[in-house]
Motif scaffolding. Sequence first.
Motif, PDB file in Angstrom:
ATOM      1  N   GLU A 142      37.522  24.257 -24.575  1.00 20.49           N
ATOM      2  CA  GLU A 142      36.614  25.381 -24.799  1.00 20.49           C
ATOM      3  C   GLU A 142      37.234  26.708 -24.360  1.00 20.49           C
ATOM      4  O   GLU A 142      36.831  27.768 -24.843  1.00 20.49           O
ATOM      5  N   ILE A 143      38.226  26.669 -23.472  1.00 22.14           N
ATOM      6  CA  ILE A 143      38.873  27.921 -23.051  1.00 22.14           C
ATOM      7  C   ILE A 143      39.532  28.579 -24.267  1.00 22.14           C
ATOM      8  O   ILE A 143      39.331  29.757 -24.552  1.00 22.14           O
ATOM      9  N   LEU A 144      40.299  27.772 -25.003  1.00 21.53           N
ATOM     10  CA  LEU A 144      41.009  28.317 -26.156  1.00 21.53           C
ATOM     11  C   LEU A 144      40.045  28.726 -27.259  1.00 21.53           C
ATOM     12  O   LEU A 144      40.162  29.805 -27.834  1.00 21.53           O
ATOM     13  N   VAL A 145      39.069  27.852 -27.542  1.00 27.73           N
ATOM     14  CA  VAL A 145      38.178  28.129 -28.669  1.00 27.73           C
ATOM     15  C   VAL A 145      37.338  29.378 -28.400  1.00 27.73           C
ATOM     16  O   VAL A 145      37.221  30.250 -29.260  1.00 27.73           O
ATOM     17  N   THR A 146      36.762  29.480 -27.189  1.00 24.06           N
ATOM     18  CA  THR A 146      35.936  30.661 -26.917  1.00 24.06           C
ATOM     19  C   THR A 146      36.778  31.934 -26.975  1.00 24.06           C
ATOM     20  O   THR A 146      36.325  32.961 -27.482  1.00 24.06           O
ATOM     21  N   LEU A 147      38.008  31.849 -26.482  1.00 28.34           N
ATOM     22  CA  LEU A 147      38.863  33.033 -26.512  1.00 28.34           C
ATOM     23  C   LEU A 147      39.174  33.436 -27.962  1.00 28.34           C
ATOM     24  O   LEU A 147      39.093  34.618 -28.330  1.00 28.34           O
ATOM     25  N   MET A 148      39.507  32.450 -28.796  1.00 25.11           N
ATOM     26  CA  MET A 148      39.852  32.773 -30.186  1.00 25.11           C
ATOM     27  C   MET A 148      38.636  33.297 -30.941  1.00 25.11           C
ATOM     28  O   MET A 148      38.753  34.203 -31.789  1.00 25.11           O
ATOM     29  N   MET A 149      37.463  32.766 -30.608  1.00 24.93           N
ATOM     30  CA  MET A 149      36.240  33.246 -31.258  1.00 24.93           C
ATOM     31  C   MET A 149      36.000  34.723 -30.946  1.00 24.93           C
ATOM     32  O   MET A 149      35.360  35.445 -31.724  1.00 24.93           O
ATOM     33  N   THR A 150      36.499  35.179 -29.790  1.00 24.07           N
ATOM     34  CA  THR A 150      36.358  36.587 -29.434  1.00 24.07           C
ATOM     35  C   THR A 150      37.094  37.482 -30.430  1.00 24.07           C
ATOM     36  O   THR A 150      36.572  38.513 -30.862  1.00 24.07           O
ATOM     37  N   TYR A 151      38.290  37.050 -30.808  1.00 23.65           N
ATOM     38  CA  TYR A 151      39.062  37.879 -31.747  1.00 23.65           C
ATOM     39  C   TYR A 151      38.378  37.923 -33.110  1.00 23.65           C
ATOM     40  O   TYR A 151      38.361  38.953 -33.781  1.00 23.65           O
ATOM     41  N   ILE A 152      37.805  36.784 -33.506  1.00 25.00           N
ATOM     42  CA  ILE A 152      37.074  36.770 -34.779  1.00 25.00           C
ATOM     43  C   ILE A 152      35.913  37.760 -34.708  1.00 25.00           C
ATOM     44  O   ILE A 152      35.698  38.554 -35.633  1.00 25.00           O
ATOM     45  N   ALA A 153      35.182  37.739 -33.604  1.00 23.94           N
ATOM     46  CA  ALA A 153      34.031  38.633 -33.463  1.00 23.94           C
ATOM     47  C   ALA A 153      34.474  40.092 -33.523  1.00 23.94           C
ATOM     48  O   ALA A 153      33.845  40.924 -34.191  1.00 23.94           O
ATOM     49  N   THR A 154      35.571  40.401 -32.818  1.00 24.17           N
ATOM     50  CA  THR A 154      36.065  41.789 -32.787  1.00 24.17           C
ATOM     51  C   THR A 154      36.410  42.265 -34.199  1.00 24.17           C
ATOM     52  O   THR A 154      36.035  43.373 -34.615  1.00 24.17           O
ATOM     53  N   LEU A 155      37.100  41.392 -34.945  1.00 22.62           N
ATOM     54  CA  LEU A 155      37.502  41.773 -36.303  1.00 22.62           C
ATOM     55  C   LEU A 155      36.302  41.850 -37.246  1.00 22.62           C
ATOM     56  O   LEU A 155      36.254  42.704 -38.142  1.00 22.62           O
ATOM     57  N   PHE A 156      35.323  40.969 -37.022  1.00 26.20           N
ATOM     58  CA  PHE A 156      34.116  40.990 -37.847  1.00 26.20           C
ATOM     59  C   PHE A 156      33.374  42.319 -37.647  1.00 26.20           C
ATOM     60  O   PHE A 156      32.958  42.981 -38.604  1.00 26.20           O
ATOM     61  N   LEU A 157      33.265  42.727 -36.386  1.00 29.52           N
ATOM     62  CA  LEU A 157      32.623  44.017 -36.080  1.00 29.52           C
ATOM     63  C   LEU A 157      33.394  45.154 -36.740  1.00 29.52           C
ATOM     64  O   LEU A 157      32.800  46.064 -37.361  1.00 29.52           O
ATOM     65  N   SER A 158      34.706  45.096 -36.647  1.00 34.38           N
ATOM     66  CA  SER A 158      35.539  46.137 -37.224  1.00 34.38           C
ATOM     67  C   SER A 158      35.329  46.218 -38.744  1.00 34.38           C
ATOM     68  O   SER A 158      35.200  47.300 -39.321  1.00 34.38           O
ATOM     69  N   TYR A 159      35.249  45.041 -39.370  1.00 33.79           N
ATOM     70  CA  TYR A 159      35.007  45.001 -40.819  1.00 33.79           C
ATOM     71  C   TYR A 159      33.676  45.655 -41.149  1.00 33.79           C
ATOM     72  O   TYR A 159      33.581  46.487 -42.071  1.00 33.79           O
ATOM     73  N   LEU A 160      32.628  45.317 -40.392  1.00 32.04           N
ATOM     74  CA  LEU A 160      31.297  45.863 -40.693  1.00 32.04           C
ATOM     75  C   LEU A 160      31.270  47.382 -40.574  1.00 32.04           C
ATOM     76  O   LEU A 160      30.742  48.082 -41.450  1.00 32.04           O
ATOM     77  N   VAL A 161      31.830  47.911 -39.491  1.00 30.27           N
ATOM     78  CA  VAL A 161      31.697  49.354 -39.276  1.00 30.27           C
ATOM     79  C   VAL A 161      32.672  50.156 -40.140  1.00 30.27           C
ATOM     80  O   VAL A 161      32.437  51.335 -40.395  1.00 30.27           O
ATOM     81  N   HIS A 162      33.731  49.498 -40.579  1.00 29.81           N
ATOM     82  CA  HIS A 162      34.615  50.190 -41.515  1.00 29.81           C
ATOM     83  C   HIS A 162      34.129  50.045 -42.947  1.00 29.81           C
ATOM     84  O   HIS A 162      34.476  50.828 -43.809  1.00 29.81           O
TER      85      HIS A 162
END
Lengths: 350, 513
Positions: free
Chosen positions: A132-152
């Motif tokens: 879960e350490i790796l998965v939760t960390l990687m999910m963070t990057y997905i979330a960051t990019l998803f937010l970036s996509y929405l606001v751009h």
Amino acid sequence: MRIAAPVLASVLTLIVGSIFFASLGHDPLPTLYAFFVEPLSSMNGLSEWLLKASPLILIACGLAIGFRANVWNIGAEGQFIMGAVAASGVGLFWSDPDSALLLPLMFLAGMAAGMAWAAIPAFLRSRMNTNEILVTLMMTYIATLFLSYLVHGPWRDPAGFNYPQTALLPAAAMFQSFDPAYRLNSSIFITVVAVFLMWLFTDRSFLGYKMSVSGAAPLAARYAGFRESAAVWIGLLAGGAAAGIAGMAEAAGPLGQLSPQVSPGYGFAAIIVAFIGRLNAFGIVLGGLLMSLLFLGGEGVQMTLALPSALTRIFQGILLFFLLAADFFIFYRIRLVRPAPDAHALETAR
Amino acid sequence: MHPRLELRNISKRYPGVVANDDVSLSIQPGEIHAVLGENGAGKSTLMKIIYGAAHADSGEIYCDGNLILAHNPAMSRALGIEMVYQHFALFESVSVVENIALSASSAFNLPSLAEKIRELSLRYGMPIDPHRQVHDLSVGERQRVEIVRCLLQAPKLLILDEPTSVLTPQAVVKLFDTLRQLAAEGCSIVYISHKLDEVQELCDTATVLRNGKVTGTARPKETTSLELARMMVGSKLPEMHVSPAAPSEKPVLEVRDLSAKARDHFGVDLKDVSFNVHGGEIVGLAGVSGNGQAELIALLSGERRHGQGDAIKINGTPAASLRPDERRKLGLAFVPEERLGRGAVPSHTLWENAVLTAHRFGTVRKGLVDRRRAAAFASGIIDRFKVKANGPAATAQSLSGGNLQKYIVGREIALAPKLLLVSQPTWGVDVGASAFIRQTIVDLSRAGTAVFVVSEELDELFEICDRLLVICQGRVSPPLLRTSTDREEIGLLMTGRTMGKDQTGSSSVALQD
């Protein structure tokens, strides 16, 4: 001894910080004063202090529930972002922007989004034994990019001069400030309730007891028949819910809109807060106040003394480093091992 | 002639206890010297002092007439003192010769070391193949590896700490032959034990310890076991009362054709295990460790579940696929062999550890832990089972092994079980507490509970059990009535000799010679 380590770590951080300031050519004492005292010497400073401490404490409370059971959710940052995204989505696009239900709906949306984001690693861990350490960390990057996509892209404010940000949330979608002059708002009561719930859960409830057994002695948990997967689910969902709510409160509070920089790193800093607070509700409040002060002080000296903005992160890192080191030296003793005696030593022994 | 080893007035105190109080003894070359005493009498501390792993507060150690000053294990090895510990320190995943090479202090050459191991082990009548992987070895064979590792150093004094606790009676005979041969060649042997019959058979002289003090020295072959026992435990010997069993009509625990693959390749597959345990009787499972006991007990307790639900029935209910807490609802209680970390959470207090299995007994209400009731429950156990502890707020790890065992046994018995599983009830527990725990188990069974005991100590099983089963390489023998069997028959079954010809695997081969 459990309390000695955070205190010792804080003192050592101050000492190393002083050396650090001196090496940058600043007199340490006035700089420390500017870092740790000046921010708290005005009403606005106190308001900002609590405003920043609130999400840190809230997230740390959620994370600590998992950490106590050895469930390592490192992705609160992503859960925080998803909470902010979902809550803002409801706030921006709900059919009745003046509804009194808007804020409660956003609260539920933020919590649900944070939990959903944490449910993915929980499912993978309990079903496929992923880390879960790796998965939760990687999910963070997905979330960051998803937010970036929405606001751009799709959620960009048409009247926003092409800045990557959404429109402002309607007034009914915002927490009320206590005083229009300051940013501190009523969402801090959510944190107060969360601290109480966290204490009740970890210190008094049977479910919390089971979680602590899972963390302290997994074989004993198995012996007693406590389900390991329950600990994984509860641990991750509690962290996700807390981070999602914190994200919602940030969007519906000081920010009022989404931008790529929704979080100044609250999700990661809260991990340090949870450990400095010894995974204990009261300790986390103190840890959150300390960490918030590091954020404020970093901003302060950046403006008044033109010190680099990386200072905040450096102080966070030094603090965590010393905390882990202090724990290590408290629980283990270093012993020098002498080499085996040779024939000469035997002679002298006679 | 100087004695090989002489201790003069050794004293060692730890916070709260005097482990050794003015202990003196001397051992001649070629002598087999027993150090007898209950667990907690100070034997292990004394051995650590001899070996240099601990330092005496006062007193002197002489080796061949020379005073040993700055003492440590490296010095011991340089002086020719070697020690075989009760719990082996071998790496499972590499071969015998590699294990021995790892502990060599100087440069080595694997092929020639392997040749030396083969030669030495043959000479002392305990053959081992240096290229076997340690995880394939039986416990008896692992002990040989440890002994050969010591013999390679050509020791002048060999210390063995409870060496027979893991061996079959037949393997014990072989070990004693080896030790006698060593002694005849001039090596002195210190033999630590609490088993009187072994000491009487093997040892020339004995020093008896009680509460850290020497309570007597004896020539065991010329002394009765009653006299030795008196020296060991003082005047009042605990007595067991075992009344005849009155088994219930229907079995409480039924195991039918239970087969299971080992969880990892260090384990043993269980093959078609079937037996019953009735209310009011105690059934014992004998066997050399590592023959499937751990797998069987995990399947019975629910720590490991089985797809075929009716392979295990508790009170007629299929239970093999239920979780441990669901089985406990059917009346199961369980004392595992590991106390710390499995039977109890080391860092938790005793009252918290009471909640671990007693949460259905009023210590949890409306989802909240009732601390007062949990503490009262814990205090009840502490009083009733005479647990030496600093009250219910003491942590589990602060208790001695025997006291924690009394607490865990007490906790499980306080749950008023219909079926009690106990694994190694008195491992590392002193004679007084052992007798108490055994008596408690007997009393519980006579009150109607079905009890299943797994133990490596045959004496214990013979003392309390009504029927005995023997496990060897994952197969369980038909039940034997205690009154119509003997150690010899059980010992043969433990080696798998009479259990068919198709399973002469590695461990049984080793135990036969």
